[in-house]
Design an enzyme around this catalytic site. Structure first.
Site, PDB file in Angstrom:
ATOM      1  CE  LYS A 138      -0.767   1.159   8.733  1.00 23.44           C
ATOM      2  NZ  LYS A 138       0.557   1.755   8.883  1.00 23.44           N
ATOM      3  CG  HIS A 141       0.646   3.897  -0.136  1.00 26.16           C
ATOM      4  ND1 HIS A 141       1.646   4.470  -0.869  1.00 26.16           N
ATOM      5  CD2 HIS A 141      -0.166   4.912   0.246  1.00 26.16           C
ATOM      6  CE1 HIS A 141       1.452   5.771  -0.930  1.00 26.16           C
ATOM      7  NE2 HIS A 141       0.359   6.070  -0.254  1.00 26.16           N
ATOM      8  CG  HIS A 144       3.640  -1.491   0.142  1.00 22.33           C
ATOM      9  ND1 HIS A 144       2.622  -0.785   0.733  1.00 22.33           N
ATOM     10  CD2 HIS A 144       4.482  -1.834   1.141  1.00 22.33           C
ATOM     11  CE1 HIS A 144       2.829  -0.721   2.028  1.00 22.33           C
ATOM     12  NE2 HIS A 144       3.946  -1.344   2.310  1.00 22.33           N
TER      13      HIS A 144
END
Length: 578
Positions: A138, A141, A144
């Site tokens: 992923k 983002h 984070h």
């Protein structure tokens, strides 16, 4: 530093109270500087003396303060003693103030503030900090960002205090979410897209398969089958997983490099799939593994042993859970590192998970569980780029750099820079970090690009600008100065205010070491920058008498050194030109 003054005041109190000087030293605190009025330098709270049994209870606090102050005398160090609201306040010899502070900064350098008797007896050891921990396959983002910069700050602080710090990135590289991704990639994944834009493609696949899984039992079953194969060690499934994992780490490292963050160990849930089974066997042997009616394996956490509160530890199909793997990881880390402290940095939504983790470890008989700590943080709201709603950290960093480049280009004071993009990047990262660290970590906050990138106020841009301006002063004046420092030339109110504030640095670091809240250091550095700006406008170095110019120059140089040290602890790379 403040040690000489604290010890002198504590020694006087010791003679009157009969309490050891060492016990009294931490009770002598530097008074916060006010921009509006001059303050005395140190104070002792009567309540703190009462609380520590240094003073017997009796009449009201104010009269105790007055009585005690009358027994104290001025000397070569203390020049004035006054009673405040429940405090005794002390003014110290102004020449000695300048001499002590300037010598300490010059001598101790980056250790200034850390090398203080406030940290005497501070327990040093091996500290593990687990932070960032994105899920593989992923994109990184923006959510984070908080874990990454908070964890980096805690690791920096612990290291500066003399600990052996191990930085662990515990990747989410296992579990049912990977079963979903694997099933999705088998259905509509593209090897071509995986080569050209790997994380974006995996993210798109994951979003799509999640939508399908909401309305399709077939997709859910396919995900379970994929994950079961993965846990069973199927070669083809493992090969796909390894490819996705290595792609992810490679992409994440580019982001970490931009943030100035590094890790000693890229760990992950996958490392503990076998050890998780060992944990389950151990729990079973100890009679701690219970079964619910649905067949889920749990550990009873209820005070009455009635399963009213429990922690899920294994699915009914026998596959491990996030908690199982975390238990296995904690046990393994103690065997491997024999740590004195382990700190987990995650958002506050995982508080229950870590409460359960620590309780399960304690029930299993691991007495070192008390050395484990969860540092939770709130959510960031409104962090969007011009592109849209889904915000990846790479986009946020690019946006910060772009906006800083535009601001620098529009500013009349911007210097000619060898690498404007690199400077804009460092200033942009500083802006993001300071915005994040201004309040309590547990609080949610609203992100605002315009406020974040302001060059004035409590922003990272202001700290970088102040540091760059002080570096510019050093470059232009260094060759014209004498080596002899005379403290008599640092008696202006603006110089005294700066010296008083520099005096407090060790107290601020001590406070931060106690509660791990970076806001104390941020507030300190913002005030240091404000006082430096005021002093820079009024205490001119160029065109002054040599001795006065030298004293002022050294004050600004010392201020720049402390500002840089504090910024580095926060994870900011100070710039010398902007």
């Amino acid at each position: 530093m403040a040690c000489l003054f604290r010890r002198s005041i504590a020694a006087q109190l010791s003679r009157i109270l009969g309490t050891p000087t060492e016990k009294l030293i931490p009770m002598v605190s530097a008074v916060p500087v006010s921009k509006k009025q001059q303050t005395l330098d140190f104070r002792v709270s009567v309540n703190s003396l009462l609380a520590d049994d240094c003073l017997k209870s009796g009449s009201n606090v104010q009269s105790r303060a007055k009585t005690l102050s009358e027994q104290l005398t001025c000397d070569d160090v203390v020049t004035e003693i006054a009673v405040g609201q429940g405090t005794i306040n002390f003014k110290v010899n102004r020449s000695l103030l300048a001499e002590v502070v300037m010598q300490a900064i010059s001598k101790k350098g980056s250790k200034y503030g850390i090398d203080s008797e406030l940290f005497r007896g501070y327990p040093c050891g091996r500290v593990i900090v687990e932070f960032s921990s994105p899920n593989i396959a992923k994109k990184f983002h923006a959510g984070h960002l908080r874990s990454t910069i908070i964890g980096n700050f805690i690791a920096n602080l612990k290291q500066a205090l003399g600990n052996d710090v191990i930085r662990i990135n515990y990747l989410g590289d296992w579990g049912m979410q990977f079963g979903l991704l694997g099933a999705g990639f088998q259905l509509f994944g593209s090897e071509v897209k995986l080569k050209t834009n790997p994380l974006q493609h995996l993210f798109d696949v994951y979003v799509e398969v999640n939508k399908m899984a909401e309305n399709s039992e077939d997709i859910q079953k396919a995900a379970q089958v994929f994950f079961k194969k993965l846990e069973g060690g199927d070669e083809q499934t493992l090969s796909m997983w390894e490819q996705f994992r290595s792609i992810s780490i490679e992409e994440y490292e580019k982001i970490y490099q931009r943030l100035g963050v590094h890790f000693d160990d890229y760990s992950g849930e996958s490392m503990y799939q076998e050890k998780a089974q060992e944990v389950l066997c151990l729990l079973d042997q100890k009679g701690l593994l219970k079964k619910t009616k649905q067949g889920t394996g749990v550990v009873d956490l209820s005070p009455n042993g009635d399963l009213s509160v429990y922690a899920k530890i294994v699915r009914c199909d026998g596959t491990s859970l996030y908690l199982t793997r975390d238990v296995a990881a904690a046990i393994d880390r103690m065997k491997k590192y024999d740590f004195d402290q382990m700190i987990y940095v995650t958002d506050k939504e995982q508080c229950t998970h870590f409460q359960q983790l620590f309780e399960v470890l304690k029930i299993m008989g691991y007495n070192w569980t008390e050395r484990c700590q969860h540092v939770p943080f709130g959510l960031v709201k409104g962090m969007k780029t011009r592109k849209g709603d889904v915000v990846f950290l790479e986009d946020v960093l690019n946006e910060a750099r772009l906006r800083m480049l535009q601001n620098m280009a529009a500013s009349k004071t911007t210097k000619e820079l060898e690498d404007p993009e690199d400077t804009a990047e460092k200033v942009g990262v500083a802006a993001l970090i300071i915005q994040d660290f201004k309040g309590p970590l547990l609080s949610d906050y609203e992100f605002d690009w315009d406020r974040v990138l302001q060059s004035q106020g409590d922003t990272g841009v202001f700290l970088q600008y102040t540091h760059a301006r002080l570096c510019s002063l050093q470059r232009t004046c260094e060759d014209d100065l004498q080596t002899q420092f005379n403290p008599a030339y640092l008696q202006d109110p603006q110089a005294i205010a700066l010296l008083q504030h520099l005096l407090r640095y060790d107290e601020v670091l001590h406070q931060v070491s106690e509660d791990l809240q970076p806001k104390h250091l941020v507030n300190y550095l913002v005030m240091l920058s404000r006082l430096a700006s005021i002093a820079h406008r009024t205490l001119h170095v160029k065109g002054n008498l040599p001795q006065r110019a030298t004293a002022r120059f050294l004050l600004f140089k010392g201020t720049s050194s402390v500002l840089a040290s504090g910024m580095k602890l926060l994870g900011i790379t100070p710039v010398e030109k902007m």
